[in-house]
Scaffold this motif. Sequence first.
Motif, PDB file in Angstrom:
ATOM      1  N   UNK A 101       0.825  -1.238  -0.025  1.00 27.88           N
ATOM      2  CA  UNK A 101       0.074  -0.071  -0.169  1.00 27.88           C
ATOM      3  C   UNK A 101       1.035   1.306   0.058  1.00 27.88           C
ATOM      4  N   UNK A 102       1.985   1.225   0.386  1.00 30.20           N
ATOM      5  CA  UNK A 102       2.959   2.296   0.276  1.00 30.20           C
ATOM      6  C   UNK A 102       3.478   2.454  -1.154  1.00 30.20           C
ATOM      7  N   UNK A 103       3.725   1.362  -1.845  1.00 28.47           N
ATOM      8  CA  UNK A 103       4.001   1.248  -3.396  1.00 28.47           C
ATOM      9  C   UNK A 103       3.043   1.936  -4.092  1.00 28.47           C
ATOM     10  N   UNK A 104       1.429   1.521  -3.612  1.00 27.93           N
ATOM     11  CA  UNK A 104       0.462   2.204  -4.207  1.00 27.93           C
ATOM     12  C   UNK A 104       0.406   3.835  -4.200  1.00 27.93           C
ATOM     13  N   UNK A 105       1.172   4.102  -2.971  1.00 29.91           N
ATOM     14  CA  UNK A 105       1.058   5.654  -2.708  1.00 29.91           C
ATOM     15  C   UNK A 105       2.191   6.358  -3.901  1.00 29.91           C
ATOM     16  N   UNK A 106       3.121   5.338  -4.338  1.00 29.88           N
ATOM     17  CA  UNK A 106       4.138   6.085  -5.364  1.00 29.88           C
ATOM     18  C   UNK A 106       3.373   5.856  -6.628  1.00 29.88           C
ATOM     19  N   UNK A 107       2.759   4.960  -6.841  1.00 29.84           N
ATOM     20  CA  UNK A 107       1.952   5.095  -8.227  1.00 29.84           C
ATOM     21  C   UNK A 107       0.823   6.205  -8.245  1.00 29.84           C
ATOM     22  N   UNK A 108       0.121   6.413  -7.015  1.00 30.95           N
ATOM     23  CA  UNK A 108      -0.853   7.596  -7.053  1.00 30.95           C
ATOM     24  C   UNK A 108      -0.020   8.842  -7.234  1.00 30.95           C
ATOM     25  N   UNK A 109       1.332   8.948  -6.634  1.00 24.64           N
ATOM     26  CA  UNK A 109       1.901  10.351  -7.016  1.00 24.64           C
ATOM     27  C   UNK A 109       2.481  10.248  -8.491  1.00 24.64           C
ATOM     28  N   UNK A 110       2.694   9.315  -9.062  1.00 24.59           N
ATOM     29  CA  UNK A 110       3.156   9.324 -10.296  1.00 24.59           C
ATOM     30  C   UNK A 110       1.937   9.794 -11.110  1.00 24.59           C
ATOM     31  N   UNK A 111       0.804   9.702 -10.702  1.00 28.04           N
ATOM     32  CA  UNK A 111      -0.418  10.001 -11.539  1.00 28.04           C
ATOM     33  C   UNK A 111      -0.731   9.142 -12.761  1.00 28.04           C
ATOM     34  N   UNK A 112      -0.846   7.959 -12.755  1.00 24.52           N
ATOM     35  CA  UNK A 112      -1.147   7.150 -14.107  1.00 24.52           C
ATOM     36  C   UNK A 112      -2.566   7.468 -14.043  1.00 24.52           C
ATOM     37  N   UNK A 113      -3.094   6.964 -15.053  1.00 15.44           N
ATOM     38  CA  UNK A 113      -4.759   7.049 -15.400  1.00 15.44           C
ATOM     39  C   UNK A 113      -5.267   6.157 -14.395  1.00 15.44           C
ATOM     40  N   UNK A 114      -6.395   6.549 -13.884  1.00 14.36           N
ATOM     41  CA  UNK A 114      -7.085   6.041 -12.693  1.00 14.36           C
ATOM     42  C   UNK A 114      -7.245   4.385 -13.472  1.00 14.36           C
ATOM     43  N   UNK A 115      -7.316   3.470 -12.446  1.00 13.05           N
ATOM     44  CA  UNK A 115      -7.594   1.952 -12.784  1.00 13.05           C
ATOM     45  C   UNK A 115      -6.556   1.092 -13.483  1.00 13.05           C
ATOM     46  N   UNK A 116      -5.390   2.098 -14.021  1.00  8.35           N
ATOM     47  CA  UNK A 116      -4.325   1.011 -14.511  1.00  8.35           C
ATOM     48  C   UNK A 116      -3.518   0.235 -13.624  1.00  8.35           C
ATOM     49  N   UNK A 117      -3.436   0.582 -12.268  1.00  6.31           N
ATOM     50  CA  UNK A 117      -3.000  -0.505 -11.276  1.00  6.31           C
ATOM     51  C   UNK A 117      -3.853  -0.222  -9.976  1.00  6.31           C
ATOM     52  N   UNK A 118      -4.202  -1.435  -9.396  1.00  3.83           N
ATOM     53  CA  UNK A 118      -4.979  -1.385  -8.226  1.00  3.83           C
ATOM     54  C   UNK A 118      -4.518  -2.366  -7.255  1.00  3.83           C
ATOM     55  N   UNK A 119      -4.352  -1.884  -6.161  1.00  4.73           N
ATOM     56  CA  UNK A 119      -4.036  -2.932  -4.871  1.00  4.73           C
ATOM     57  C   UNK A 119      -4.983  -3.273  -4.076  1.00  4.73           C
ATOM     58  N   UNK A 120      -5.596  -4.729  -3.873  1.00  2.00           N
ATOM     59  CA  UNK A 120      -6.460  -4.880  -3.015  1.00  2.00           C
ATOM     60  C   UNK A 120      -5.981  -5.893  -1.805  1.00  2.00           C
ATOM     61  N   UNK A 121      -6.149  -5.615  -0.802  1.00  2.00           N
ATOM     62  CA  UNK A 121      -5.661  -6.501   0.507  1.00  2.00           C
ATOM     63  C   UNK A 121      -6.675  -7.195   1.039  1.00  2.00           C
ATOM     64  N   UNK A 122      -6.381  -8.241   1.768  1.00  2.00           N
ATOM     65  CA  UNK A 122      -7.410  -8.901   2.535  1.00  2.00           C
ATOM     66  C   UNK A 122      -7.520 -10.318   2.258  1.00  2.00           C
ATOM     67  N   UNK A 123      -8.753 -10.737   2.285  1.00  2.00           N
ATOM     68  CA  UNK A 123      -8.759 -12.699   2.198  1.00  2.00           C
ATOM     69  C   UNK A 123      -8.395 -12.919   0.774  1.00  2.00           C
TER      70      UNK A 123
END
Length: 487
Positions: free
Chosen positions: A189-211
């Motif tokens: 989820x910290x890596x997701x922050x890196x992708x968010x900061x790079x501002x790729x188009x929404x939905x290109x990369x998604x992170x789901x945690x859990x079951x």
Amino acid sequence: MTQDAGAPLAAMFINGQFQQAQGGETFVSINPANGQPVARIPFGDDRDARLAVDAAADAFPVWSRLSAAVRARHLHRVADILERRRGEMALVITSEEGKPLHEAQGELQLSIDSLRWYGEEARRAYGSWIPDPVPGRRLLTQRDPVGVCGAIIPWNVPCGMIFRKAAPALAAGCTMVLKPAEATSYVALKIAEVFAEADLPAGVINFVTGKASAIGNVFLTDERVRKISFTGSTETGRVLLRGAADHIKRTSMELGGNAPVILFEDCDLDASLRAVAALKFLNAGQACIGANRIYVQSSIHDEVGRRLADHARQMKVGEGSLPGVAMGPLVDMKAVEKVEELVGDAVRKGASVRAGGSRMQGEAYEKGSFYAPTVLTEVPRTARMHDEEIFGPVAALYAFETEEQAVELANDVPYGLSAYIFTENMDRAIRVGERLETGMVGINEIRLGAAEAPFGGVKMSGIGREGGREGLDEYLETKLLAIRVKG
Ligand code: NAP
């Protein structure tokens, strides 16, 4: 689910937004060196996975139609941000996974290299114009991205494995939903922050945690997910392959290792011992390419055992963020118990303990999951650790007499990820290297990973390759265009 109000609350990353699980549940990820909470993580399930697949499916037409050069610029931007934040990211990896900081830095370097190299390599993913035997027709091929990909990540290389999959996939024009291991979800989820900061188009990369099973099941059953890339145990790989068969879904499988290391009496002993110790105790022995079976020619078996044991006793073990620490904890107490079980079995069957052989003792180790660097000699072939991945800091030495016997022993398991040969006789190195049933062979060399190089196994260690041009092919389809030309 455990709740811990003191830990920071992390968020999943879906369709360019940070969000909590649909069900509102969380769990706490723990620092294996001291038992302290690292972060509170959303415990998502199939509902969250489906939202992420929706986003990845919507983003695919946009992302796949960008030119490879534009996608490369996006990936370079992610690499720049990762480079700038590498100090902070290394600390997150160490606090959640346990490995020493210098190893976390190595993972980050491989991640940065993968982003840059695949960004450029995808620009060369072109097809061909095929000489056609039929007059009036032209045959062309083009390379298309596979589509939406689901990626499942293990805890032992929590950052590197994300980029080994995401970099080629995104470079090829695929979009992706990633599910990290529960134990190292905060890293993801910290890596997701890196992708968010790079501002790729929404939905290109998604992170789901859990079951895991619920999220994995969406990857398996949703027709929009065209491919699953998995790194983890052979056992889980088998479950996923069975599920993928129902939908004839493409898969890449990077599975368990059980690497043989062969030390011949004509090796450069000083250099070989340094290499074997580094390989064995890398990430406290929790590496798929780690030395699982160390075959030593009988004339040097005692000396190798003694010197490796001296090395093991001198290693500084502790929290990976402390200066000078060479080895951190295992991922959790379950892992410690499994190592205890395997060592107990080997000793009962006749192995000698030359160093370690127990949990680390002392106040500094009480709250963590530490096992001492261990060296066992005269391990019998019948020990369970010969056939199972130890996944712990236990160097198991087996004596052999001849080159032929070494090759037979090395190949005598159903796994085939990596193998290592130490000898100064290049004829022998080539002869033996050619006969080993593994995807990778190190000859007087233990470092196998590079963005440029194909990495992967044969037999029950996997299907497909990560890294190199082969790693890009995993995310591409070849389409044939047959064209009638008049006149
Ligand atoms: P694991 O137990 O198989 O878990 C790997 C991943 O699969 C985790 O994200 C896990 O999620 C998930 N998972 C478990 N059950 C699942 C299911 N039914 N459906 C979908 N996902 C599921 O393996 P591990 O203990 O994390 O990793 C260690 C293994 O990985 C070792 O065998 C090692 O050799 C192998 N490995 C191989 C390579 C390679 O390149 N060949 C590289 C690194 C590691 P949860 O954590 O939430 O359960």
